[in-house]
Design a protein around this motif. Structure first.
Motif, PDB file in Angstrom:
ATOM      1  N   ARG A  56       0.818  -1.202   0.000  1.00  0.00           N
ATOM      2  CA  ARG A  56       0.000   0.000   0.000  1.00  0.00           C
ATOM      3  C   ARG A  56       0.857   1.259   0.000  1.00  0.00           C
ATOM      4  NH1 ARG A  56      -4.997   0.265   3.997  1.00  0.00           N
ATOM      5  NH2 ARG A  56      -5.522  -1.398   2.547  1.00  0.00           N
ATOM      6  N   SER A  57       1.873   1.322   0.882  1.00  0.00           N
ATOM      7  CA  SER A  57       2.720   2.510   0.927  1.00  0.00           C
ATOM      8  C   SER A  57       3.542   2.638  -0.340  1.00  0.00           C
ATOM      9  CB  SER A  57       3.631   2.463   2.162  1.00  0.00           C
ATOM     10  OG  SER A  57       4.485   1.334   2.107  1.00  0.00           O
ATOM     11  N   SER A  59       2.603   1.659  -3.240  1.00  0.00           N
ATOM     12  CA  SER A  59       1.672   2.085  -4.273  1.00  0.00           C
ATOM     13  C   SER A  59       1.525   3.591  -4.278  1.00  0.00           C
ATOM     14  CB  SER A  59       0.314   1.413  -4.040  1.00  0.00           C
ATOM     15  OG  SER A  59      -0.635   1.875  -4.968  1.00  0.00           O
ATOM     16  N   SER A  60       1.514   4.207  -3.097  1.00  0.00           N
ATOM     17  CA  SER A  60       1.397   5.660  -3.007  1.00  0.00           C
ATOM     18  C   SER A  60       2.640   6.345  -3.552  1.00  0.00           C
ATOM     19  CB  SER A  60       1.169   6.052  -1.536  1.00  0.00           C
ATOM     20  OG  SER A  60       1.211   7.455  -1.398  1.00  0.00           O
ATOM     21  N   TYR A  61       3.812   5.847  -3.188  1.00  0.00           N
ATOM     22  CA  TYR A  61       5.053   6.481  -3.607  1.00  0.00           C
ATOM     23  C   TYR A  61       5.254   6.405  -5.120  1.00  0.00           C
ATOM     24  CZ  TYR A  61       9.973   7.115  -4.567  1.00  0.00           C
ATOM     25  OH  TYR A  61      11.150   7.521  -5.118  1.00  0.00           O
ATOM     26  N   HIS A  63       3.322   6.655  -7.464  1.00  0.00           N
ATOM     27  CA  HIS A  63       2.524   7.621  -8.220  1.00  0.00           C
ATOM     28  C   HIS A  63       2.834   9.069  -7.850  1.00  0.00           C
ATOM     29  CE1 HIS A  63       0.072   4.511 -10.040  1.00  0.00           C
ATOM     30  NE2 HIS A  63      -0.150   3.985  -8.843  1.00  0.00           N
ATOM     31  N   SER A  64       3.598   9.276  -6.778  1.00  0.00           N
ATOM     32  CA  SER A  64       3.811  10.642  -6.308  1.00  0.00           C
ATOM     33  C   SER A  64       5.257  11.108  -6.367  1.00  0.00           C
ATOM     34  CB  SER A  64       3.315  10.768  -4.855  1.00  0.00           C
ATOM     35  OG  SER A  64       4.031   9.881  -4.007  1.00  0.00           O
ATOM     36  N   SER A 287       2.730  -1.370 -12.731  1.00  0.00           N
ATOM     37  CA  SER A 287       2.638  -0.839 -11.374  1.00  0.00           C
ATOM     38  C   SER A 287       3.013  -1.933 -10.385  1.00  0.00           C
ATOM     39  CB  SER A 287       1.214  -0.355 -11.089  1.00  0.00           C
ATOM     40  OG  SER A 287       0.319  -1.463 -11.052  1.00  0.00           O
TER      41      SER A 287
END
Length: 333
Positions: A56-57, A59-61, A63-64, A287
């Motif tokens: 989850r973490s 996945s956030s990184y 994209h950002s 991804s």
């Protein structure tokens, strides 16, 4: 050291592999330079070592974070073909399904099975190392074997002949100095003659319509390691993981690009890096969510591999390859 005992082991193990099992369940369904070890830029957040992240973490990184131009530093090197490399890999992705096999072709084989294939590949890894051939030769060899077996029934005594002949074809394609025919006869303990190998070479090439060029998993790995800003250990770990997938018939359900991405994913986690990064997301076009399922299956196959398939572990246990086979790889993802 490779001796005639190794040659006898390859033929003996294939011969004694047992009856075929057609009921085994399986899921349906250009050359590039060797990996380089880019120095780690400590100012970059995606390459600063820290504890493995959860999906989850990560996945956030992915994209950002910041996306790097991985080809900028090589723009002045004509060998890197930076003007065309993106188009090359786009083409690789478009044709990889056509040049790959799925794990269903053994249903058409009556004399051989998955275990025999695994034993053959294990033996070929050892032969490949003995001759000091380039990585692409090994991947092309296995691809030729699978594509030929997918179209032609082979008897058990001829399986090793198909393997050594596929190595000869791949070596002629990839190597500057391919092994001599007499050496290939020797490594088979003279089970086959020169003329038998040459006849099989013609048979395989005609069976494949002389279509030898493929985008291998190793070709994708080279690109993905560059996008991952891999250091030497990560390169060695990724190669170790990817080489191990060659022996697994069931992993043929995945495309070469997927297996290469999974190898990088597992290696990054083992090295304590972010599981995936924005740069990998761009250049691999996968991804973390796309890769994690493949990585789980790769680790499942690795952990359940036959104990007598030792060639890859032996190769990567040596100091030449950083002894990365001794690294503990977690499948907790």
């Amino acid at each position: 050291m490779f001796t005639r005992n190794n040659a006898r082991r390859g033929l003996r193990d294939i011969t004694n592999a047992g009856p075929t099992d057609s009921s085994a369940a399986v899921k349906p369904l250009s050359r590039v330079p060797a990996p380089t070890t880019a120095p780690i830029d400590s100012s970059r957040s995606d390459v600063v070592p820290h504890p493995p992240t959860t999906a989850r973490s990560g996945s956030s990184y992915q994209h950002s974070g910041q996306v790097d131009n991985i080809d900028a530093r090589d723009s002045g090197d004509p060998l890197c073909a930076t003007e065309y490399v993106a188009d090359m890999y786009e083409h690789f992705r478009s044709v990889e399904a056509q040049t790959s096999c799925r794990p269903t072709y053994m249903k058409g084989q009556t004399a051989i099975n998955e275990k025999m294939r695994s034993i053959l590949v294990d033996w070929l890894v050892e032969v490949h190392l003995k001759f000091k051939l380039v990585p692409e030769t090994l991947y092309l060899t296995v691809n030729i074997i699978d594509r030929y077996l997918a179209s032609t029934k082979v008897s058990r005594p001829k399986l090793q002949l198909v393997g050594v002949t596929s190595l000869l074809i791949a070596s002629k394609y990839e190597e500057i100095y391919p092994p001599e025919l007499r050496d290939l006869v020797y490594i088979c303990d003279r089970a086959y003659s020169k003329s038998e190998i040459l006849d099989m070479e013609e048979t395989i090439l005609k069976g494949l319509s002389y279509s030898i060029t493929i985008p291998s998993a190793h070709a994708f790995l080279v690109r993905y390691l560059k996008a991952a800003h891999a250091d030497k250990k990560m390169v060695q770990l990724s190669c170790y993981i990817l080489d191990g997938t060659l022996q697994s018939y069931s992993l043929l359900q995945y495309l070469p690009s997927e297996l290469a991405a999974a190898a990088v994913y597992i290696a990054r986690r083992a090295a304590g890096r972010n599981s995936w990064s924005p740069t990998l997301l761009k250049y691999a076009n996968y991804s973390e969510e796309d890769v994690i399922g493949v990585a789980r299956d790769v680790m499942k196959e690795k952990n359940s591999a036959q104990s007598d398939l030792r060639a890859v572990n032996k190769k990567y246990s040596s100091s030449r390859y950083g002894a990365v086979a001794n690294t503990t790889l977690s499948n907790d993802f």
